[in-house]
Design an enzyme around this catalytic site. Structure first.
Site, PDB file in Angstrom:
ATOM      1  CE1 TYR A   1      -2.377  -4.593   9.235  1.00 42.56           C
ATOM      2  CE2 TYR A   1      -2.345  -2.499   8.350  1.00 42.56           C
ATOM      3  CZ  TYR A   1      -2.563  -3.765   8.255  1.00 42.56           C
ATOM      4  OH  TYR A   1      -3.393  -4.325   7.119  1.00 42.56           O
TER       5      TYR A   1
ATOM      6  CG  ASN B   1      -7.952  -4.127   1.225  1.00 47.37           C
ATOM      7  OD1 ASN B   1      -7.162  -3.127   1.461  1.00 47.37           O
ATOM      8  ND2 ASN B   1      -7.386  -5.504   1.008  1.00 47.37           N
TER       9      ASN B   1
ATOM     10  CG  HIS C   1      -2.169  -1.159   1.272  1.00 48.62           C
ATOM     11  ND1 HIS C   1      -3.336  -0.947   0.678  1.00 48.62           N
ATOM     12  CD2 HIS C   1      -1.968  -2.213   1.752  1.00 48.62           C
ATOM     13  CE1 HIS C   1      -3.904  -1.886   0.743  1.00 48.62           C
ATOM     14  NE2 HIS C   1      -3.046  -2.849   1.502  1.00 48.62           N
TER      15      HIS C   1
HETATM   16 FE1  HDD Z   1      -2.638  -4.893   5.637  1.00 47.63          FE
HETATM   17  C1  HDD Z   1      -1.057  -1.707   5.109  1.00 47.63           C
HETATM   18  C2  HDD Z   1      -5.380  -3.565   4.350  1.00 47.63           C
HETATM   19  C3  HDD Z   1      -3.936  -8.006   5.556  1.00 47.63           C
HETATM   20  C4  HDD Z   1       0.350  -6.055   7.141  1.00 47.63           C
HETATM   21  N1  HDD Z   1      -3.232  -2.957   4.892  1.00 47.63           N
HETATM   22  C5  HDD Z   1      -2.519  -1.859   4.775  1.00 47.63           C
HETATM   23  C6  HDD Z   1      -3.248  -0.903   4.448  1.00 47.63           C
HETATM   24  C7  HDD Z   1      -4.544  -1.117   3.985  1.00 47.63           C
HETATM   25  C8  HDD Z   1      -4.397  -2.632   4.312  1.00 47.63           C
HETATM   26  C9  HDD Z   1      -5.564  -0.741   3.513  1.00 47.63           C
HETATM   27  C10 HDD Z   1      -2.647   0.492   3.929  1.00 47.63           C
HETATM   28  C11 HDD Z   1      -3.122   1.674   5.057  1.00 47.63           C
HETATM   29  C12 HDD Z   1      -2.706   2.942   4.889  1.00 47.63           C
HETATM   30  O1  HDD Z   1      -3.341   3.314   4.130  1.00 47.63           O
HETATM   31  O2  HDD Z   1      -1.547   3.405   5.461  1.00 47.63           O
HETATM   32  N2  HDD Z   1      -4.190  -5.615   4.928  1.00 47.63           N
HETATM   33  C13 HDD Z   1      -5.576  -4.824   4.584  1.00 47.63           C
HETATM   34  C14 HDD Z   1      -6.803  -5.630   4.489  1.00 47.63           C
HETATM   35  C15 HDD Z   1      -5.965  -7.021   4.656  1.00 47.63           C
HETATM   36  C16 HDD Z   1      -4.794  -6.962   4.879  1.00 47.63           C
HETATM   37  C17 HDD Z   1      -8.044  -5.388   4.259  1.00 47.63           C
HETATM   38  C18 HDD Z   1      -6.977  -8.308   4.862  1.00 47.63           C
HETATM   39  C19 HDD Z   1      -8.108  -8.472   5.196  1.00 47.63           C
HETATM   40  N3  HDD Z   1      -2.035  -6.607   6.017  1.00 47.63           N
HETATM   41  C20 HDD Z   1      -2.841  -7.946   5.929  1.00 47.63           C
HETATM   42  C21 HDD Z   1      -1.843  -8.767   6.551  1.00 47.63           C
HETATM   43  C22 HDD Z   1      -0.796  -8.219   7.195  1.00 47.63           C
HETATM   44  C23 HDD Z   1      -0.821  -6.832   6.810  1.00 47.63           C
HETATM   45  C24 HDD Z   1      -2.308 -10.284   6.932  1.00 47.63           C
HETATM   46  C25 HDD Z   1       0.515  -9.044   8.069  1.00 47.63           C
HETATM   47  C26 HDD Z   1       0.436  -9.890   8.459  1.00 47.63           C
HETATM   48  N4  HDD Z   1      -0.683  -4.156   5.876  1.00 47.63           N
HETATM   49  C27 HDD Z   1       0.353  -4.655   6.591  1.00 47.63           C
HETATM   50  C28 HDD Z   1       1.418  -3.831   6.841  1.00 47.63           C
HETATM   51  C29 HDD Z   1       1.045  -2.365   6.372  1.00 47.63           C
HETATM   52  C30 HDD Z   1      -0.291  -2.864   5.726  1.00 47.63           C
HETATM   53  C31 HDD Z   1       2.469  -4.078   6.522  1.00 47.63           C
HETATM   54  C32 HDD Z   1       1.729  -1.685   5.307  1.00 47.63           C
HETATM   55  C33 HDD Z   1       1.998  -0.398   5.649  1.00 47.63           C
HETATM   56  C34 HDD Z   1       1.413  -0.414   7.101  1.00 47.63           C
HETATM   57  O3  HDD Z   1       0.838  -1.452   7.371  1.00 47.63           O
HETATM   58  O4  HDD Z   1       1.015   0.729   7.787  1.00 47.63           O
HETATM   59  O5  HDD Z   1       1.476  -3.895   8.279  1.00 47.63           O
END
Ligand code: HDD
Length: 686
Positions: free
Chosen positions: A367, A153, A80
């Protein structure tokens, strides 16, 4: 100059997030100084020995300026990375106290300030907006009881069921490690290798291959909380809840060929669209809806409510609208606000709690962890965009970038020196506004195993496919052909087709034919069920609000006629731009853009009001034919008849000519349809 609000300062209403941010705004100022406030004499020449001598290390201004520049970038989000954000507010329609004690969901008079960040998933920060991808829809509610983050999402299910698979999944979809190709695309071997080996991806892959992955605008896409969460009311009773955002403008998509061309014409297409709409005063709005399931019905579905690869069909549990989100202000500074915002699924408020969905449980760790690196330490919640409006009092201290100057002589509980403060959140035994984890009985063996109730990977993929209209099915089939067409290893393609055979035999056969593979044996999950709510074909198509219409003009244009039609279209909310062969004016009409610098893919519809001058202009004729190819409404007025004829369109669906009665109404109706997909059948495929 920066002014800090003490962390303990209470901020209690919607305007106060604004006031809080105002205190951090920095004016440009008229005198250049160093970061220490020392006025700088000259910033164009570094301090050197004589005219041609070496630079001196004592030039503290040079060193500070370059040091700051060297550190301007922070690590982009690992997923993202590319996003756009906006401020707004949320207001609940009526109290939901029967289900939740969350303050912001029980007081209809309350406007809770929010910041929303939309994003793509796979691409890096500089990648194009219009790629085939999932879109993030993350909302931070600055409630009076603390920050609540709904990190969703635009697709209601996820690729995997357990968070421990997330690094594998992301490594597979990201550019391949040896050559870092391709950027922001799933059309490559490692992604499809992951899919073929992990059939739990199949439901989400169907969505990814659909037009949902090509949203026309962030303002025209749905959002989903994905997981089943839990509402908890004041008595401690829990209710399962799924969250849905529904855009007031309807859910609309681009077509694939258009997406490819927009990437070159305007890589910031979705970002610009959001920004410009808010600047114009066309504030994006979304209804928040909930599907509520009493705890007693937890096991009454043919799937597990804790499985994030499943939806609850709206026909089984209706989506109840509970409130409205309005985005009404663009950020002042992209980095400070949109880039530095830190979402965390663990940010919940009293009345909203988790379930044991293993994807959600894992996200709650990830997160928080990721922000430590990205935002440089444990005090990222003190960055203005991340600060709650609710007061913060605790003994957490120090660390990188500590902004607060704590006055207390103690930083431990219990203490007697600071009169015991801060004490437990429970004041005189009153529990309102205190977060209490939902009491749930848990027992079992410690195991590393996927629940057998998570085993069915095809039924809902088939439900999605069955629910699609003909044109949606066509687009999905073409998407599979495109994506798998970019896969080098034949066995990967074969195995994906093998999975498709479980979804639908015809789909699998057509993809196999296109790829020159043997026809797979149909093993369709034949439940025959469909959920009409899943089809974009069933979205309402009455409004032309904020649709972008290009009006092609030249010297032979009837200016009065164009002005009258334009007025009427704008009165219905459309955004019109006049295009001509040159900038400036054409007769009394102001030209917004030179035709040669524009492209039809940047508009939703085209109104031809120019004749002979443009009939010999290849770019103008291409403009019309391309708009037609992408299913867009085309209208021809007055002299525009000649240009329409020059374009020699093979079909008249969604085309309104100068002789058609009630021209403006008919043209507006054609624009409201959004895309005339039946033209594809007429042999002019999008
Ligand atoms: Fe995630 C970012 C949505 C599963 C780990 N995720 C991130 C963002 C969104 C989502 C919208 C961007 C937030 C922003 O605008 O800063 N992610 C989802 C959805 C998931 C999902 C809807 C499943 C239902 N994500 C998911 C899993 C993991 C992560 C299973 C880790 C095990 N996601 C992350 C992250 C991020 C992230 C690496 C990257 C940057 C951040 O968090 O702040 O932690």
């Amino acid at each position: 100059m920066r002014h800090l609000i003490p962390l303990g300062d209470p901020v209690t209403n919607e305007n106060d997030k604004q006031q809080q941010l105002d205190r951090y705004r920095v004016e440009q100022g008229d005198r250049l100084t160093t970061d220490q406030g020392v006025r700088v004499e000259d910033t164009d020449n570094s301090l050197a020995v004589g005219d041609r001598g070496p630079t001196l290390l004592e030039d503290f201004h040079f060193r500070e300026k370059v040091m700051r520049f060297d550190h301007e970038r922070i690590p982009e989000r690992v997923v993202h990375a590319r996003g756009s954000g906006a401020y707004g507010f949320f207001q609940v329609h009526e109290s939901l106290e029967e289900y939740t004690c969350a303050d912001f969901l029980t007081d209809p008079s309350l406007r809770t300030p929010v910041f929303v960040r939309f994003s793509t998933v796979a691409g890096s920060r500089g990648s194009a907006d219009t790629v085939r991808d999932v879109r993030g829809f993350a909302t931070k509610f600055y409630t009076r009881e603390g920050n609540y983050d709904l990190v969703g999402n635009n697709i209601p299910v996820f690729f995997i069921q357990d968070a421990v698979k997330f690094p594998d999944f992301v490594h597979a979809v990201k550019p391949e490690p040896h050559n870092e190709i391709p950027q922001a695309q799933s059309a490559h071997d490692t992604f499809w290798d992951f899919v073929q080996l992990q059939p739990e991806t199949m439901h989400m892959v169907m969505w990814l291959m659909s037009d949902r992955a090509l949203p026309r605008s962030f303002r025209m896409m749905q959002g989903f909380g994905v997981h089943t969460f839990r509402f908890v009311n004041a008595e401690g009773r829990g209710t399962f809840v799924k969250f849905h955002w529904k855009p007031v403008l309807g859910t609309h998509s681009l077509v694939w060929d258009e997406v490819l061309r927009i990437q070159g014409n305007d890589p910031d297409f979705n970002r610009r669209d959001l920004w410009e709409a808010i600047e114009r005063g066309d504030h994006p709005e979304y209804e928040l809806g909930v599907q509520l399931v009493p705890e007693s019905e937890e096991h009454s579905f043919d799937f597990d409510l804790l499985d994030p690869t499943k939806i609850i069909p709206e026909e089984d549990v209706p989506v109840r609208p509970i409130g409205r989100l309005t985005l009404d202000r663009n950020p002042d500074n992209f980095f400070a606000e949109t880039e530095q915002i830190a979402f965390c699924t663990g940010n919940v408020v009293p009345g909203i709690d988790f379930t044991n969905d293993p994807l959600l449980q894992g996200r709650n760790f990830s997160y928080l962890d990721t922000q430590l690196l990205r935002l440089g330490g444990p005090n990222f919640m003190q960055i203005p965009i991340n600060r709650p409006v609710a007061p913060v009092h605790n003994d957490q201290r120090d660390g990188f970038h500590q902004d607060a100057i704590h006055q207390s002589r103690t930083s431990y509980t219990k203490n007697s020196i600071s009169e015991g403060c801060p004490m437990s959140g429970v004041l005189s035994g009153r529990m309102e506004g205190v977060f209490r984890h939902y009491t749930e009985r848990v027992e079992g063996e410690k195991i590393r195993r996927r629940s057998p109730s998570f085993e069915d990977h095809y039924s809902q993929a088939a439900l999605f496919w069955n629910s699609m209209s003909d044109w949606e099915k066509r687009h999905i089939t073409e998407a599979f052909l495109f994506e798998l067409g970019h896969v080098e290893r034949r066995y990967i393609k074969e195995n994906v087709v093998g999975h498709l055979a479980h979804v639908d035999g015809d789909l699998a056969a057509e993809v196999a034919r296109g790829l020159g593979l043997p026809e797979p044996q149909a093993v369709r999950t034949d439940h025959g069920k469909a959920s009409p709510a899943l089809s974009q074909a069933n979205a309402p198509r009455e409004s032309i609000a904020t649709r972008k219409i290009a009006i092609l003009v030249a010297d032979d244009t009837d200016a009065d006629q164009v002005a009258a039609v334009r007025r009427e279209l704008q009165a219905r909310g459309a955004v019109c731009e006049t295009l001509a062969s040159h900038e400036g004016t054409v007769g009394p009409l102001d030209v917004d853009r030179r035709l040669g610098a524009a492209a039809s893919v940047l508009y939703d519809a085209v109104l031809l009001a120019a004749g002979d001058e443009l009939t010999g202009d290849g770019h103008a004729v291409h403009f019309v034919r391309e708009a037609f190819k992408h299913g867009k409404a085309i209208g021809a007025l007055g002299a525009g008849r000649a240009l329409l004829e020059a374009a020699a369109l093979p079909d008249r669906q969604g085309v309104v000519g100068p002789d058609d009665e009630g021209f403006t109404q008919r043209f507006a109706d054609a624009v409201a349809v959004h895309r005339h997909y039946d033209r594809e059948v007429a042999g002019f495929s999008a």
